[in-house]
Design a protein around this motif. Structure first.
Motif, PDB file in Angstrom:
ATOM      1  N   ASN A   1       0.808  -1.215   0.000  1.00 49.59           N
ATOM      2  CA  ASN A   1       0.000   0.000   0.000  1.00 49.59           C
ATOM      3  C   ASN A   1       0.847   1.273   0.000  1.00 49.59           C
ATOM      4  O   ASN A   1       0.302   2.378   0.124  1.00 49.59           O
ATOM      5  CB  ASN A   1      -0.933   0.010   1.215  1.00 49.59           C
ATOM      6  N   MET A   2       2.165   1.111  -0.123  1.00 49.84           N
ATOM      7  CA  MET A   2       3.078   2.245  -0.061  1.00 49.84           C
ATOM      8  C   MET A   2       4.023   2.236  -1.262  1.00 49.84           C
ATOM      9  O   MET A   2       5.230   2.030  -1.120  1.00 49.84           O
ATOM     10  CB  MET A   2       3.858   2.224   1.258  1.00 49.84           C
ATOM     11  N   PRO A   3       3.480   2.448  -2.471  1.00 49.50           N
ATOM     12  CA  PRO A   3       4.292   2.351  -3.686  1.00 49.50           C
ATOM     13  C   PRO A   3       5.437   3.351  -3.747  1.00 49.50           C
ATOM     14  O   PRO A   3       6.524   3.021  -4.250  1.00 49.50           O
ATOM     15  CB  PRO A   3       3.284   2.593  -4.812  1.00 49.50           C
ATOM     16  N   TYR A   4       5.220   4.562  -3.232  1.00 45.53           N
ATOM     17  CA  TYR A   4       6.285   5.564  -3.313  1.00 45.53           C
ATOM     18  C   TYR A   4       7.462   5.176  -2.417  1.00 45.53           C
ATOM     19  O   TYR A   4       8.626   5.218  -2.843  1.00 45.53           O
ATOM     20  CB  TYR A   4       5.768   6.951  -2.925  1.00 45.53           C
ATOM     21  N   THR A   5       7.172   4.780  -1.187  1.00 43.92           N
ATOM     22  CA  THR A   5       8.240   4.358  -0.272  1.00 43.92           C
ATOM     23  C   THR A   5       8.975   3.150  -0.828  1.00 43.92           C
ATOM     24  O   THR A   5      10.211   3.081  -0.767  1.00 43.92           O
ATOM     25  CB  THR A   5       7.655   4.027   1.120  1.00 43.92           C
ATOM     26  N   ASP A   6       8.227   2.219  -1.391  1.00 45.87           N
ATOM     27  CA  ASP A   6       8.829   1.035  -2.000  1.00 45.87           C
ATOM     28  C   ASP A   6       9.764   1.440  -3.142  1.00 45.87           C
ATOM     29  O   ASP A   6      10.879   0.917  -3.284  1.00 45.87           O
ATOM     30  CB  ASP A   6       7.724   0.110  -2.521  1.00 45.87           C
ATOM     31  N   ALA A   7       9.308   2.390  -3.965  1.00 42.51           N
ATOM     32  CA  ALA A   7      10.115   2.866  -5.086  1.00 42.51           C
ATOM     33  C   ALA A   7      11.379   3.565  -4.601  1.00 42.51           C
ATOM     34  O   ALA A   7      12.463   3.409  -5.181  1.00 42.51           O
ATOM     35  CB  ALA A   7       9.292   3.812  -5.957  1.00 42.51           C
ATOM     36  N   VAL A   8      11.267   4.336  -3.519  1.00 43.39           N
ATOM     37  CA  VAL A   8      12.424   5.032  -2.954  1.00 43.39           C
ATOM     38  C   VAL A   8      13.475   4.030  -2.487  1.00 43.39           C
ATOM     39  O   VAL A   8      14.673   4.178  -2.756  1.00 43.39           O
ATOM     40  CB  VAL A   8      11.999   5.950  -1.785  1.00 43.39           C
ATOM     41  N   ILE A   9      13.037   2.983  -1.796  1.00 39.62           N
ATOM     42  CA  ILE A   9      13.972   1.969  -1.301  1.00 39.62           C
ATOM     43  C   ILE A   9      14.653   1.256  -2.473  1.00 39.62           C
ATOM     44  O   ILE A   9      15.869   1.015  -2.455  1.00 39.62           O
ATOM     45  CB  ILE A   9      13.244   0.956  -0.394  1.00 39.62           C
TER      46      ILE A   9
ATOM     47  N   LEU B   1       8.036   3.643 -10.722  1.00 40.82           N
ATOM     48  CA  LEU B   1       6.621   4.019 -10.639  1.00 40.82           C
ATOM     49  C   LEU B   1       6.049   4.181 -12.042  1.00 40.82           C
ATOM     50  O   LEU B   1       6.730   4.673 -12.949  1.00 40.82           O
ATOM     51  CB  LEU B   1       6.463   5.334  -9.870  1.00 40.82           C
ATOM     52  N   ASP B   2       4.790   3.779 -12.225  1.00 38.45           N
ATOM     53  CA  ASP B   2       4.152   3.991 -13.523  1.00 38.45           C
ATOM     54  C   ASP B   2       3.477   5.359 -13.553  1.00 38.45           C
ATOM     55  O   ASP B   2       3.580   6.141 -12.596  1.00 38.45           O
ATOM     56  CB  ASP B   2       3.165   2.860 -13.856  1.00 38.45           C
ATOM     57  N   GLU B   3       2.788   5.642 -14.654  1.00 43.89           N
ATOM     58  CA  GLU B   3       2.196   6.966 -14.812  1.00 43.89           C
ATOM     59  C   GLU B   3       1.096   7.265 -13.806  1.00 43.89           C
ATOM     60  O   GLU B   3       0.740   8.423 -13.571  1.00 43.89           O
ATOM     61  CB  GLU B   3       1.632   7.113 -16.237  1.00 43.89           C
ATOM     62  N   LYS B   4       0.568   6.227 -13.145  1.00 42.89           N
ATOM     63  CA  LYS B   4      -0.475   6.415 -12.133  1.00 42.89           C
ATOM     64  C   LYS B   4       0.070   6.360 -10.702  1.00 42.89           C
ATOM     65  O   LYS B   4      -0.692   6.338  -9.741  1.00 42.89           O
ATOM     66  CB  LYS B   4      -1.571   5.367 -12.307  1.00 42.89           C
ATOM     67  N   GLY B   5       1.401   6.333 -10.594  1.00 39.74           N
ATOM     68  CA  GLY B   5       2.011   6.313  -9.275  1.00 39.74           C
ATOM     69  C   GLY B   5       2.048   4.956  -8.613  1.00 39.74           C
ATOM     70  O   GLY B   5       2.351   4.841  -7.423  1.00 39.74           O
TER      71      GLY B   5
END
Length: 442
Positions: A296-304, A365-369
């Motif tokens: 449920n945390m795609p941005y944090t996952d992407a950062v890591i 991340l894709d275009e929808k975050g």
């Protein structure tokens, strides 16, 4: 000796060397090996290595030799099974990580927002996770033996990344008897092996075959089962070295990634702020983070993922040995050739990452975050030799980052634009630069 005789000997040596080099070149050309600078007899390509950045100098790299063939098969199969039984990738290992993360928060609160070097704060907490599996217990943070072990592991990782490590790896049977900095590696590793050997003796004296307490107990039980098998790889030497591999890798790689991660977030405070927002929205401030929050945390996952990609802790991977003569893309790889999977070349491939030198969580991340996987994300290697601790390391990185950032904001002692992300040393590993940070309670 007359001048004429000395000159004759000198010329003879020169001609012999030239003939040897010519033969060496011809042998390599006829062998259809992959292209690259011709290695010289004995010293190989050592003269072509940039001592500050050996990774950028190869078609091949260097590292420490690991098991191959049947020995590797037996030890890997056993290690994976045992670690899973002790909770790798399951709820029990998650609870151990969560517990250690809370101990870490207590230590961080004691800094009262003042500057400190996070190196051994992070290595202590991460090491305790693998220690609970390998040794059956954790260490207190002020344990002098524990701190000494961590310093040896940290220094070993640094020493392995120096130019001397290449010579030691190539000629260890000779180099250990010659004076020089390379001897430090040998003594550090021997001290670590001695510690593990003592732990094994303790386990042997109190072993209950029906109630294994840790990885060492399980290995000792397997040794007893296979003591009549002449082809068994379950012996004391393999126990010491396998335990050392798990303890070393489970401590230094994750803690170095976390340490580098702090630096990236201080360099990019806008990224840290977005992570804070996602943590507040999904987890809140009243419960501890859990591994199930990741989806449920795609941005944090992407950062890591982006931190791991750019950190590139082990850029050359670990060497694998070709077990038989192999044809690969039109080239011949003779049996016994050491092959290095250059993970750094994949993690920085512009075909898969739009701007590989830039820190950009958008790479994942894709275009929808939404989080998107990338086939070129291989910090744990790939295939049959993928890191056996990948599941635990991924869980640790997520839980530690979210737990720390749930409670604290990172404050740099210098302006973000002045933060230098260059590794202190780049060789077997990319060693994070030394720095201090302030943790401000949120």
């Amino acid at each position: 000796m007359e001048l004429g005789g000395a000159l004759s000997i000198f010329l003879g040596i020169c001609v012999s060397c030239l003939l040897l080099i010519s033969t060496w070149k011809r042998m390599y050309k006829e062998g259809k090996l992959p292209p690259g600078p011709t290695p010289l007899p004995f010293i190989g390509n050592l003269l072509q290595i940039k001592t500050s950045e050996p990774f950028k100098s190869f078609l091949h790299g260097y590292g420490v030799a690991l098991a191959n063939g049947e020995r590797w098969k037996q030890l890997r199969r056993f290690s994976l099974t045992t670690l899973r039984n002790f909770g790798m990738g399951k709820r029990s290992i998650e609870e151990r990580i969560q517990e250690e993360a809370q101990y870490l928060l207590e230590e961080f609160r004691k800094t009262k927002g003042l500057p400190f070097d996070p190196t051994f704060f992070l290595s202590r907490t991460v090491s305790n996770v693998i220690s609970s599996v390998v040794f059956g217990s954790r260490f207190e943070y002020d344990d002098k033996v524990f701190l000494s072990l961590l310093r040896m592991i940290n220094e070993s990782f640094i020493e392995m990344s120096t130019p001397w490590a290449q010579l030691y790896d190539m000629y260890s049977c000779v180099m250990r008897y010659l004076p020089g900095r390379h001897n430090r590696i040998y003594y550090l590793i021997e001290e670590l092996k001695d510690f593990i050997a003592e732990r094994i003796k303790t386990n042997q004296a109190t072993l209950d075959p029906n109630n294994p307490r840790d990885f060492i107990d399980c290995f000792l039980i397997q040794m007893e089962k296979e003591k009549g098998n002449p082809s068994s790889e379950f012996n004391l030497k393999n126990l010491v070295l396998t335990t050392l591999n798990l303890f070393f890798a489970g401590t230094e790689t994750v803690s170095s990634t976390l340490r580098y991660g702090f630096l990236f977030l201080m360099k990019h405070p806008e990224v840290e702020e977005k992570v804070h927002q996602e943590i507040d929205h999904i987890i809140g401030l009243n419960r501890i983070p859990a591994s199930e929050d990741r989806m449920n945390m795609p941005y944090t996952d992407a950062v890591i993922h982006e931190i791991q990609r750019l950190t590139d802790i082990v850029p050359m991977g670990v060497p694998h040995t070709v077990m038989r003569d192999t044809q690969f893309r039109g080239y011949h790889l003779p049996k016994g050739t050491n092959v290095f999977p250059l993970l750094g070349s994949v993690l920085g491939d512009p075909k898969y990452f739009s701007n590989p030198q830039k820190f950009n969580p958008g790479h994942f991340l894709d275009e929808k975050g939404r989080f998107k996987k990338n086939d070129a994300f291989v910090p744990f290697s790939s295939g049959k030799r993928v890191c056996l601790g990948e599941a635990m390391a991924r869980m640790e990185l997520f839980l530690y980052f979210t737990t720390i950032l749930q409670s604290f904001s990172l404050k740099s002692l210098v302006a973000a634009k002045d933060i230098d992300l260059s590794p202190k040393l780049s060789g077997f590993g990319n060693i994070p630069p030394t720095y201090e940070v302030c943790l401000v309670p949120r």
